[in-house]
Motif scaffolding. Sequence first.
Motif, PDB file in Angstrom:
ATOM      1  N   ARG A   1      42.014 -12.424  31.751  1.00  0.00           N
ATOM      2  CA  ARG A   1      42.507 -13.211  30.616  1.00  0.00           C
ATOM      3  C   ARG A   1      41.372 -13.872  29.859  1.00  0.00           C
ATOM      4  NH1 ARG A   1      45.984 -17.288  30.542  1.00  0.00           N
ATOM      5  NH2 ARG A   1      44.938 -18.370  32.250  1.00  0.00           N
ATOM      6  N   GLY A   2      40.287 -14.155  30.580  1.00  0.00           N
ATOM      7  CA  GLY A   2      39.234 -14.961  29.978  1.00  0.00           C
ATOM      8  C   GLY A   2      38.119 -14.186  29.301  1.00  0.00           C
TER       9      GLY A   2
ATOM     10  N   GLU B   1      52.109 -10.369  27.983  1.00  0.00           N
ATOM     11  CA  GLU B   1      52.017 -11.761  27.523  1.00  0.00           C
ATOM     12  C   GLU B   1      50.797 -12.449  28.119  1.00  0.00           C
ATOM     13  OE1 GLU B   1      53.446 -13.826  25.346  1.00  0.00           O
ATOM     14  OE2 GLU B   1      54.550 -12.065  24.656  1.00  0.00           O
ATOM     15  N   GLY B   2      50.556 -12.173  29.415  1.00  0.00           N
ATOM     16  CA  GLY B   2      49.455 -12.828  30.113  1.00  0.00           C
ATOM     17  C   GLY B   2      48.094 -12.375  29.600  1.00  0.00           C
ATOM     18  N   LEU B   3      47.965 -11.080  29.354  1.00  0.00           N
ATOM     19  CA  LEU B   3      46.651 -10.541  29.005  1.00  0.00           C
ATOM     20  C   LEU B   3      46.405 -10.483  27.495  1.00  0.00           C
ATOM     21  CD1 LEU B   3      46.278  -7.628  31.582  1.00  0.00           C
ATOM     22  CD2 LEU B   3      45.177  -9.873  31.630  1.00  0.00           C
ATOM     23  N   ASN B   4      47.483 -10.467  26.726  1.00  0.00           N
ATOM     24  CA  ASN B   4      47.289 -10.344  25.282  1.00  0.00           C
ATOM     25  C   ASN B   4      48.309 -11.191  24.529  1.00  0.00           C
ATOM     26  OD1 ASN B   4      46.259  -9.453  22.858  1.00  0.00           O
ATOM     27  ND2 ASN B   4      47.294  -7.449  22.914  1.00  0.00           N
ATOM     28  N   PRO B   5      48.282 -12.529  24.788  1.00  0.00           N
ATOM     29  CA  PRO B   5      49.301 -13.387  24.167  1.00  0.00           C
ATOM     30  C   PRO B   5      49.217 -13.373  22.642  1.00  0.00           C
ATOM     31  CG  PRO B   5      47.591 -14.702  25.242  1.00  0.00           C
ATOM     32  CD  PRO B   5      47.360 -13.280  25.639  1.00  0.00           C
ATOM     33  N   GLU B   6      48.022 -13.120  22.121  1.00  0.00           N
ATOM     34  CA  GLU B   6      47.893 -13.133  20.657  1.00  0.00           C
ATOM     35  C   GLU B   6      48.198 -11.784  20.038  1.00  0.00           C
ATOM     36  OE1 GLU B   6      44.125 -15.080  19.489  1.00  0.00           O
ATOM     37  OE2 GLU B   6      44.248 -15.949  21.498  1.00  0.00           O
ATOM     38  N   ARG B   7      48.563 -10.816  20.903  1.00  0.00           N
ATOM     39  CA  ARG B   7      48.955  -9.472  20.437  1.00  0.00           C
ATOM     40  C   ARG B   7      47.886  -8.832  19.550  1.00  0.00           C
ATOM     41  NH1 ARG B   7      55.303  -9.534  20.718  1.00  0.00           N
ATOM     42  NH2 ARG B   7      55.396 -11.230  22.204  1.00  0.00           N
TER      43      ARG B   7
ATOM     44  N   GLU C   1      57.417  -5.753  20.723  1.00  0.00           N
ATOM     45  CA  GLU C   1      56.377  -5.539  19.696  1.00  0.00           C
ATOM     46  C   GLU C   1      54.977  -5.887  20.168  1.00  0.00           C
ATOM     47  OE1 GLU C   1      57.523  -7.010  15.838  1.00  0.00           O
ATOM     48  OE2 GLU C   1      59.607  -6.413  16.168  1.00  0.00           O
ATOM     49  N   HIS C   2      54.678  -5.495  21.411  1.00  0.00           N
ATOM     50  CA  HIS C   2      53.298  -5.636  21.896  1.00  0.00           C
ATOM     51  C   HIS C   2      52.509  -4.389  21.496  1.00  0.00           C
ATOM     52  CE1 HIS C   2      52.506  -9.265  24.089  1.00  0.00           C
ATOM     53  NE2 HIS C   2      53.757  -9.272  24.494  1.00  0.00           N
ATOM     54  N   PRO C   3      51.352  -4.574  20.845  1.00  0.00           N
ATOM     55  CA  PRO C   3      50.608  -3.424  20.316  1.00  0.00           C
ATOM     56  C   PRO C   3      49.724  -2.785  21.385  1.00  0.00           C
ATOM     57  CG  PRO C   3      49.447  -5.427  19.753  1.00  0.00           C
ATOM     58  CD  PRO C   3      50.657  -5.853  20.561  1.00  0.00           C
ATOM     59  N   VAL C   4      50.303  -2.228  22.455  1.00  0.00           N
ATOM     60  CA  VAL C   4      49.449  -1.710  23.524  1.00  0.00           C
ATOM     61  C   VAL C   4      49.009  -0.278  23.246  1.00  0.00           C
ATOM     62  CG1 VAL C   4      50.649  -3.165  25.202  1.00  0.00           C
ATOM     63  CG2 VAL C   4      51.249  -0.752  25.012  1.00  0.00           C
ATOM     64  N   VAL C   5      47.914   0.100  23.881  1.00  0.00           N
ATOM     65  CA  VAL C   5      47.490   1.497  23.920  1.00  0.00           C
ATOM     66  C   VAL C   5      48.111   2.090  25.185  1.00  0.00           C
ATOM     67  CG1 VAL C   5      45.509   3.044  24.226  1.00  0.00           C
ATOM     68  CG2 VAL C   5      45.304   1.036  22.736  1.00  0.00           C
ATOM     69  N   TRP C   6      48.878   3.140  25.041  1.00  0.00           N
ATOM     70  CA  TRP C   6      49.525   3.776  26.195  1.00  0.00           C
ATOM     71  C   TRP C   6      48.708   4.962  26.658  1.00  0.00           C
ATOM     72  CZ3 TRP C   6      53.332   1.335  28.532  1.00  0.00           C
ATOM     73  CH2 TRP C   6      54.210   0.529  27.801  1.00  0.00           C
ATOM     74  N   VAL C   7      48.344   4.938  27.915  1.00  0.00           N
ATOM     75  CA  VAL C   7      47.525   6.024  28.466  1.00  0.00           C
ATOM     76  C   VAL C   7      48.183   6.546  29.739  1.00  0.00           C
ATOM     77  CG1 VAL C   7      45.290   6.502  29.552  1.00  0.00           C
ATOM     78  CG2 VAL C   7      45.375   5.165  27.467  1.00  0.00           C
ATOM     79  N   SER C   8      48.103   7.848  29.948  1.00  0.00           N
ATOM     80  CA  SER C   8      48.634   8.437  31.182  1.00  0.00           C
ATOM     81  C   SER C   8      47.505   8.718  32.169  1.00  0.00           C
ATOM     82  CB  SER C   8      49.347   9.759  30.860  1.00  0.00           C
ATOM     83  OG  SER C   8      49.643  10.456  32.061  1.00  0.00           O
ATOM     84  N   ASP C   9      47.601   8.133  33.355  1.00  0.00           N
ATOM     85  CA  ASP C   9      46.742   8.537  34.479  1.00  0.00           C
ATOM     86  C   ASP C   9      47.602   9.470  35.340  1.00  0.00           C
ATOM     87  OD1 ASP C   9      45.669   8.813  37.015  1.00  0.00           O
ATOM     88  OD2 ASP C   9      45.304   6.685  37.350  1.00  0.00           O
TER      89      ASP C   9
END
Length: 420
Positions: free
Chosen positions: A255-256, A279-285, A316-324
């Motif tokens: 987070r920091g 929410e925890g890692l990207n609260p500002e989206r 509406e979280h703007p994540v990058v989706w990746v498949s491992d």
Amino acid sequence: MERVLKELGQRPPLIFAGEARQLQSHLAAVSRGEAFLLQAGDCAESFEASADSIRDRLKVILQMSVIMTYSTGVPVIKVGRIAGQFAKPRSSDTETIDEIELPAFRGPMVNDPDFTHDGRTANPGRLLTAYDRAAATLNLLRAFTQGGYAGLSQVHAWNQEFVATSPAGRRYEEIAAEIDRALLFMAACGVSPGSHPDLETVDFYTSHEALILGYEEALTRRDSLTDDWFDCSAHMVWIGERTRQLDGAHMEFMRGIGNPIGCKIGPSASPEQVLDICEGLNPERIPGRLTLITRMGSDKVGDHLPPILEAVRDAEHPVVWVSDPMHGNTFVADDGRKTRHFEDVLTEIKGFFAAHDAAGTYPGGIHIELTGDDVTECLGGAQELDHTDLKYRYETTCDPRLNGTQSIDLAFRVAELIRH
Ligand code: PEP
Ligand code: CO
């Protein structure tokens, strides 16, 4: 340990915050569906990795990227699991062979794969060696990617002989020949490396699992331009499946820091947990800040991924989706070796694309364990490796990796999925 961490804290950073910000802006493009992420490399790098093995891993990643870019027209963002991927989370604390029980191998940053009491004893001095090896690896990667070796005029040179003789390698040669013709055409039109130096360089970023927090913290520095904290051990770092507890230390550390960060999401994660992670890692989206690396298993992706995609989409979280497609598909072969089947890897990727298609979200990338060497660790692929082949070149110290040919083959299959 304290002495080592103090010393690490005085060593120069390995990357510069501006580079991490640049990767984040590329990842923001992925989150908008304008680029594709290829994150690939070893399961656990070795302290003994030779220059050739580093170069050959880079070659395969460059080949995969060219195949995907040329076949789809979509830019590929290249991030290695390299120059710091030295620590391994383990499901079991110990390993037993012939009734002898010793601590599990936790990556060369902690102990040695050698099954001896000395080998398996954790040694903090290894953190300094990890830093040295990461620095040397990154130095070589920077030389290759900025010094002309990774330029498009070198596409043929990346095709190693054992790959070139396979069907996937021959298909790659066809693309390489077309790129040659395109370069000649462009040169005739006045666009050449002389006038466009970026034709001869490539953006290549590093990443690893931020597992050993002492190491990561010692390399976390304040950026003089923005005053923000960056983990300067790699451009991108991720949290593994085993350390993603919301109230855990890894989450708190991540987070920091200002770097783009990833989090593995396995089949036990609920949509609510994933939303809490977002929410925890990207609260500002912030687009590009958070990459969720899903690793469900080929038999689970169809059931487990869709509700997660829908929840994150609706929030509406703007994540990058990746498949491992590797870590949910590991099994133990009859001879006791851990392996994965190429078809399962492909099936999980297909399930990933299908789930995104249904949810209206963007399948933004793949995360692969591979090596440039001609190893026999994963089954299947065009060479149709079977159980009896595993013994020939099984060299990994941790998880089984796709070899050069299987990796190229996979890139063609993924390119087809991106196109459709
Ligand atoms: C890994 O990426 O090598 C790994 C251990 O993955 P996961 O945390 O998803 O199990
Ligand atoms: Co692994």
